[in-house]
Design a protein around this motif. Sequence first.
Motif, PDB file in Angstrom:
ATOM      1  N   ASP A  44      46.275  -7.015 -23.936  1.00  0.00           N
ATOM      2  CA  ASP A  44      46.773  -5.931 -23.100  1.00  0.00           C
ATOM      3  C   ASP A  44      48.272  -5.700 -23.207  1.00  0.00           C
ATOM      4  O   ASP A  44      48.753  -4.663 -22.799  1.00  0.00           O
ATOM      5  CB  ASP A  44      46.421  -6.209 -21.632  1.00  0.00           C
ATOM      6  N   ARG A  46      50.268  -6.877 -21.323  1.00  0.00           N
ATOM      7  CA  ARG A  46      50.749  -6.808 -19.949  1.00  0.00           C
ATOM      8  C   ARG A  46      50.832  -8.210 -19.363  1.00  0.00           C
ATOM      9  O   ARG A  46      49.955  -9.037 -19.564  1.00  0.00           O
ATOM     10  CB  ARG A  46      49.804  -5.958 -19.104  1.00  0.00           C
ATOM     11  N   VAL A  49      47.865 -10.460 -17.323  1.00  0.00           N
ATOM     12  CA  VAL A  49      46.553  -9.911 -17.681  1.00  0.00           C
ATOM     13  C   VAL A  49      46.262 -10.242 -19.134  1.00  0.00           C
ATOM     14  O   VAL A  49      47.143 -10.159 -19.982  1.00  0.00           O
ATOM     15  CB  VAL A  49      46.502  -8.378 -17.492  1.00  0.00           C
ATOM     16  N   SER A  87      59.282  -5.356 -13.217  1.00  0.00           N
ATOM     17  CA  SER A  87      58.308  -4.568 -12.455  1.00  0.00           C
ATOM     18  C   SER A  87      58.171  -5.189 -11.078  1.00  0.00           C
ATOM     19  O   SER A  87      57.880  -6.388 -10.951  1.00  0.00           O
ATOM     20  CB  SER A  87      56.950  -4.539 -13.159  1.00  0.00           C
ATOM     21  N   TYR A  96      50.276 -10.317  -8.682  1.00  0.00           N
ATOM     22  CA  TYR A  96      50.475  -8.987  -9.261  1.00  0.00           C
ATOM     23  C   TYR A  96      49.963  -8.951 -10.693  1.00  0.00           C
ATOM     24  O   TYR A  96      50.260  -9.839 -11.498  1.00  0.00           O
ATOM     25  CB  TYR A  96      51.966  -8.653  -9.210  1.00  0.00           C
ATOM     26  N   ASP A  97      49.200  -7.890 -11.023  1.00  0.00           N
ATOM     27  CA  ASP A  97      48.613  -7.786 -12.361  1.00  0.00           C
ATOM     28  C   ASP A  97      49.463  -6.983 -13.337  1.00  0.00           C
ATOM     29  O   ASP A  97      49.055  -6.745 -14.475  1.00  0.00           O
ATOM     30  CB  ASP A  97      47.206  -7.186 -12.291  1.00  0.00           C
ATOM     31  N   GLY A  98      50.643  -6.549 -12.918  1.00  0.00           N
ATOM     32  CA  GLY A  98      51.532  -5.840 -13.825  1.00  0.00           C
ATOM     33  C   GLY A  98      51.144  -4.403 -14.105  1.00  0.00           C
ATOM     34  O   GLY A  98      51.684  -3.785 -15.033  1.00  0.00           O
ATOM     35  N   SER A  99      50.249  -3.827 -13.299  1.00  0.00           N
ATOM     36  CA  SER A  99      49.764  -2.472 -13.562  1.00  0.00           C
ATOM     37  C   SER A  99      50.675  -1.393 -12.986  1.00  0.00           C
ATOM     38  O   SER A  99      50.427  -0.203 -13.178  1.00  0.00           O
ATOM     39  CB  SER A  99      48.352  -2.294 -12.988  1.00  0.00           C
ATOM     40  N   GLY A 100      51.744  -1.789 -12.286  1.00  0.00           N
ATOM     41  CA  GLY A 100      52.640  -0.814 -11.677  1.00  0.00           C
ATOM     42  C   GLY A 100      53.706  -0.321 -12.637  1.00  0.00           C
ATOM     43  O   GLY A 100      53.553  -0.376 -13.862  1.00  0.00           O
ATOM     44  N   ASP A 101      54.793   0.147 -12.074  1.00  0.00           N
ATOM     45  CA  ASP A 101      55.876   0.722 -12.871  1.00  0.00           C
ATOM     46  C   ASP A 101      56.805  -0.361 -13.407  1.00  0.00           C
ATOM     47  O   ASP A 101      57.165  -1.292 -12.694  1.00  0.00           O
ATOM     48  CB  ASP A 101      56.687   1.700 -12.022  1.00  0.00           C
ATOM     49  N   TRP A 102      57.209  -0.187 -14.658  1.00  0.00           N
ATOM     50  CA  TRP A 102      58.155  -1.083 -15.311  1.00  0.00           C
ATOM     51  C   TRP A 102      59.416  -0.315 -15.661  1.00  0.00           C
ATOM     52  O   TRP A 102      59.359   0.856 -16.040  1.00  0.00           O
ATOM     53  CB  TRP A 102      57.565  -1.652 -16.605  1.00  0.00           C
ATOM     54  N   LYS A 178      54.419   2.600 -17.780  1.00  0.00           N
ATOM     55  CA  LYS A 178      53.308   1.675 -17.622  1.00  0.00           C
ATOM     56  C   LYS A 178      53.184   0.848 -18.897  1.00  0.00           C
ATOM     57  O   LYS A 178      53.492   1.305 -19.994  1.00  0.00           O
ATOM     58  CB  LYS A 178      51.993   2.428 -17.384  1.00  0.00           C
TER      59      LYS A 178
END
Length: 211
Positions: A44, A46, A49, A87, A96-102, A178
Motif C-alpha cells: 500500500d 501507507r 497498513v 499526517s 491510525y491507519d494513515g488514510s487521512g491527509d498527508w 492521500k
Amino acid sequence: MKNVVALIATAALAAQGASAHYIFHQTLAKGTAKGVPYEPVFPDLRCNVGGATGGNTSTLELNAGDPFTFTLDTAVYHQGPISLYLSKAPGTAAEYDGSGDWFKINDWAPVFNGGQASWTMKDTYSYTVPKCIANGEYLLRIQSLAIHNPGSTPQWYVGCGQIKVSGGGSGSPSPTVKIPGAFKATDPGYTANIYNNFHSYTVPGPSVFTC
C-alpha cells in the motif's frame, strides 16, 4: 525502554515486494538513541497498513521545533529524492491507519552544478518538527524513491514513526495528499532518466509545507 520511537516501517520494493537493500532502522531525538521495530509497507505504501507491525512500538513525545534524525543500517546508495511527510491522527497514532491527509515537510532533491547532479545519499537524515503545526499525534514518514534504473519501476524505501507533538501552533498545513494516490507513474520525477540530458528535477508529490 521508555519512549521507544515507533519507526515501524522498513524499506519495501513497491513493484516486486523484494527484500530491501537498505532500511531506516533507528531514529535519534534530543540526542538519545531509540530502539526500532519494523513493518514493511508493501503493497500500500501507507504507514500502518499492509505490513506486520513490529513489537514493542510506542509513540515518541516531541515538542514543535524539536530536531529528529533518521538513521539507516547502511548509507543510501541508489540515486533519487528523500522526502519527509506528516499526517495528523484523528486519535492516537498507534490506532491510525494513515488514510487521512498527508503534508510534506522536506525534500532532499538533487543539486545541479556544472552539468552534474549530486544526490544526498547518507546514512542519517535530520530535520525538525514544524513549529506551527497543531498539537496532537502524527505519523511521521520518510521515503527514499530510487530512480537509478530508468525504464524500470522505481523502488520505494519507506520508514514510519508515531510521534506526539506538544507546544505547537495553529498552522493549517497545505497542500495535502492521500497515500497511496500522491505519486503517479506519469510524474516527471518518477520517470526521469538521470543518465541522459538530466539538468532539472521535480520531486514527486506535493510542494513542501513551511510555517
